[in-house]
Design a protein around this motif. Structure first.
Motif, PDB file in Angstrom:
ATOM      1  N   PHE A 106      -8.545 -29.968 -23.708  1.00  0.00           N
ATOM      2  CA  PHE A 106      -6.979 -29.572 -23.378  1.00  0.00           C
ATOM      3  C   PHE A 106      -6.565 -30.859 -22.534  1.00  0.00           C
ATOM      4  CE2 PHE A 106      -9.579 -25.686 -23.093  1.00  0.00           C
ATOM      5  CZ  PHE A 106      -8.810 -24.826 -24.178  1.00  0.00           C
ATOM      6  N   PRO A 107      -5.000 -31.425 -23.008  1.00  0.00           N
ATOM      7  CA  PRO A 107      -4.357 -32.343 -22.274  1.00  0.00           C
ATOM      8  C   PRO A 107      -4.425 -32.161 -20.588  1.00  0.00           C
ATOM      9  CG  PRO A 107      -3.128 -31.486 -23.845  1.00  0.00           C
ATOM     10  CD  PRO A 107      -4.254 -30.431 -23.598  1.00  0.00           C
ATOM     11  N   GLY A 108      -4.789 -33.130 -19.956  1.00  0.00           N
ATOM     12  CA  GLY A 108      -5.147 -32.891 -18.365  1.00  0.00           C
ATOM     13  C   GLY A 108      -6.604 -32.335 -18.089  1.00  0.00           C
ATOM     14  N   ASN A 109      -7.134 -31.733 -18.855  1.00  0.00           N
ATOM     15  CA  ASN A 109      -8.387 -30.981 -18.654  1.00  0.00           C
ATOM     16  C   ASN A 109      -9.383 -31.222 -19.710  1.00  0.00           C
ATOM     17  OD1 ASN A 109     -10.429 -29.325 -17.410  1.00  0.00           O
ATOM     18  ND2 ASN A 109      -9.396 -27.426 -18.113  1.00  0.00           N
ATOM     19  N   PRO A 110      -9.941 -32.302 -20.146  1.00  0.00           N
ATOM     20  CA  PRO A 110     -10.516 -32.497 -21.428  1.00  0.00           C
ATOM     21  C   PRO A 110     -12.067 -31.622 -21.578  1.00  0.00           C
ATOM     22  CG  PRO A 110     -10.761 -34.517 -20.010  1.00  0.00           C
ATOM     23  CD  PRO A 110      -9.707 -33.508 -19.457  1.00  0.00           C
ATOM     24  N   VAL A 111     -12.096 -30.881 -22.476  1.00  0.00           N
ATOM     25  CA  VAL A 111     -13.243 -29.965 -22.608  1.00  0.00           C
ATOM     26  C   VAL A 111     -13.727 -30.137 -24.185  1.00  0.00           C
ATOM     27  CG1 VAL A 111     -14.357 -27.711 -22.516  1.00  0.00           C
ATOM     28  CG2 VAL A 111     -12.618 -28.484 -20.846  1.00  0.00           C
ATOM     29  N   MET A 112     -14.882 -30.428 -24.263  1.00  0.00           N
ATOM     30  CA  MET A 112     -15.541 -30.462 -25.593  1.00  0.00           C
ATOM     31  C   MET A 112     -15.432 -28.995 -26.185  1.00  0.00           C
ATOM     32  SD  MET A 112     -18.910 -32.014 -27.351  1.00  0.00           S
ATOM     33  CE  MET A 112     -19.270 -32.330 -28.742  1.00  0.00           C
ATOM     34  N   PRO A 113     -14.728 -28.778 -27.233  1.00  0.00           N
ATOM     35  CA  PRO A 113     -14.739 -27.340 -28.132  1.00  0.00           C
ATOM     36  C   PRO A 113     -16.031 -26.837 -28.163  1.00  0.00           C
ATOM     37  CG  PRO A 113     -13.024 -28.918 -29.104  1.00  0.00           C
ATOM     38  CD  PRO A 113     -13.959 -29.741 -28.272  1.00  0.00           C
ATOM     39  N   GLY A 114     -16.532 -25.512 -28.178  1.00  0.00           N
ATOM     40  CA  GLY A 114     -17.467 -24.778 -28.264  1.00  0.00           C
ATOM     41  C   GLY A 114     -18.121 -24.976 -29.655  1.00  0.00           C
ATOM     42  N   VAL A 115     -17.132 -25.085 -30.591  1.00  0.00           N
ATOM     43  CA  VAL A 115     -17.437 -25.219 -32.259  1.00  0.00           C
ATOM     44  C   VAL A 115     -17.853 -26.543 -32.489  1.00  0.00           C
ATOM     45  CG1 VAL A 115     -15.075 -25.801 -32.961  1.00  0.00           C
ATOM     46  CG2 VAL A 115     -16.360 -24.540 -34.483  1.00  0.00           C
ATOM     47  N   LEU A 116     -17.422 -27.538 -31.919  1.00  0.00           N
ATOM     48  CA  LEU A 116     -17.924 -28.740 -32.120  1.00  0.00           C
ATOM     49  C   LEU A 116     -19.420 -29.106 -31.310  1.00  0.00           C
ATOM     50  CD1 LEU A 116     -14.705 -31.064 -31.859  1.00  0.00           C
ATOM     51  CD2 LEU A 116     -15.756 -30.086 -33.800  1.00  0.00           C
ATOM     52  N   ILE A 117     -19.724 -28.340 -30.339  1.00  0.00           N
ATOM     53  CA  ILE A 117     -21.093 -28.221 -29.746  1.00  0.00           C
ATOM     54  C   ILE A 117     -22.081 -27.757 -30.937  1.00  0.00           C
ATOM     55  CG2 ILE A 117     -22.659 -27.471 -28.149  1.00  0.00           C
ATOM     56  CD1 ILE A 117     -20.016 -27.583 -26.241  1.00  0.00           C
ATOM     57  N   ILE A 118     -21.543 -26.639 -31.579  1.00  0.00           N
ATOM     58  CA  ILE A 118     -22.332 -25.869 -32.710  1.00  0.00           C
ATOM     59  C   ILE A 118     -22.528 -26.923 -33.602  1.00  0.00           C
ATOM     60  CG2 ILE A 118     -22.554 -24.332 -34.417  1.00  0.00           C
ATOM     61  CD1 ILE A 118     -22.940 -23.146 -31.626  1.00  0.00           C
ATOM     62  N   GLU A 119     -21.253 -27.534 -34.134  1.00  0.00           N
ATOM     63  CA  GLU A 119     -21.442 -28.666 -34.973  1.00  0.00           C
ATOM     64  C   GLU A 119     -22.430 -29.714 -34.670  1.00  0.00           C
ATOM     65  OE1 GLU A 119     -20.865 -31.023 -38.435  1.00  0.00           O
ATOM     66  OE2 GLU A 119     -20.439 -28.976 -38.473  1.00  0.00           O
ATOM     67  N   THR A 120     -22.471 -30.376 -33.718  1.00  0.00           N
ATOM     68  CA  THR A 120     -23.430 -31.330 -33.270  1.00  0.00           C
ATOM     69  C   THR A 120     -24.698 -30.803 -33.283  1.00  0.00           C
ATOM     70  OG1 THR A 120     -21.438 -32.157 -31.709  1.00  0.00           O
ATOM     71  CG2 THR A 120     -23.901 -32.944 -31.475  1.00  0.00           C
ATOM     72  N   LEU A 121     -24.942 -29.378 -32.811  1.00  0.00           N
ATOM     73  CA  LEU A 121     -26.420 -28.896 -32.833  1.00  0.00           C
ATOM     74  C   LEU A 121     -26.774 -28.929 -34.455  1.00  0.00           C
ATOM     75  CD1 LEU A 121     -26.085 -26.264 -30.267  1.00  0.00           C
ATOM     76  CD2 LEU A 121     -27.818 -28.099 -30.293  1.00  0.00           C
ATOM     77  N   ALA A 122     -25.972 -28.340 -35.356  1.00  0.00           N
ATOM     78  CA  ALA A 122     -25.995 -28.102 -36.676  1.00  0.00           C
ATOM     79  C   ALA A 122     -26.364 -29.570 -37.535  1.00  0.00           C
ATOM     80  CB  ALA A 122     -24.900 -27.753 -37.534  1.00  0.00           C
ATOM     81  N   GLN A 123     -25.582 -30.765 -37.135  1.00  0.00           N
ATOM     82  CA  GLN A 123     -26.076 -31.962 -37.519  1.00  0.00           C
ATOM     83  C   GLN A 123     -27.375 -32.436 -37.141  1.00  0.00           C
ATOM     84  OE1 GLN A 123     -22.998 -34.966 -36.909  1.00  0.00           O
ATOM     85  NE2 GLN A 123     -21.321 -33.524 -37.424  1.00  0.00           N
ATOM     86  N   ALA A 124     -27.814 -32.220 -35.877  1.00  0.00           N
ATOM     87  CA  ALA A 124     -29.191 -32.505 -35.521  1.00  0.00           C
ATOM     88  C   ALA A 124     -30.255 -31.560 -36.183  1.00  0.00           C
ATOM     89  CB  ALA A 124     -29.476 -32.329 -33.926  1.00  0.00           C
TER      90      ALA A 124
END
Length: 148
Positions: free
Chosen positions: A51-69
């Motif tokens: 989010f602008p001013g409060n950068p947070v990695m989206p949960g869906v992209l954490i799942i995508e990262t786990l899926a790639q591994a």
């Protein structure tokens, strides 16, 4: 110690910049377990809007990262070499910690079950040893040019 670098990862899975999220593989026991690393930097495209001013990695992209591994683990299994792993289901996903720029995500994936063209893994993403996300993922494995 790096077992696989970014180029070796891209040789195995179809993901490319800007959506190849695994920086390197730390540990790999084919068909059993993988530990991989994602260095989360402020330069990630998704931080501009989330989010602008409060950068947070989206949960869906954490799942995508786990899926790639997980797909690396699956595709390093002898019976699935040279194939492609497609994410088929996400079960029991829980988000426990916010992931921010500067964090290092350690991805730990353990094979739970392999049967014919299906793989099921238990995953967790850790930041400084604390669980950021856990999930059970199911994959369907097919020939690289086969449509499922």
């Amino acid at each position: 110690m790096k077992i696989m670098d970014a180029q070796e990862i891209m040789d195995l899975i179809p993901n490319r910049y800007p959506i190849c999220y695994i920086d390197y593989v730390d540990e790999l026991i084919a068909g059993q377990k993988i530990v991989a690393t994602k260095n989360v930097t402020i330069n990630e495209d998704f931080f501009r809007g989330h989010f602008p001013g409060n950068p947070v990695m989206p949960g869906v992209l954490i799942i995508e990262t786990l899926a790639q591994a997980a797909s690396i683990l699956i595709l390093k299994s002898e019976e699935f070499l040279g194939k492609t792993a497609y994410l088929g289901a996400i079960h029991k996903a829980k988000f426990r910690k916010v992931v921010r720029p500067g964090d290092v995500l350690k991805l730990e994936i353990t094979m739970v079950k392999k049967k014919e063209n299906i793989g099921i893994v238990q995953t967790q993403a850790l930041v400084d040893g604390q669980k950021a996300c856990t999930a059970e993922l199911m994959f369907v494995v097919a020939e690289r040019d086969e449509k499922i």
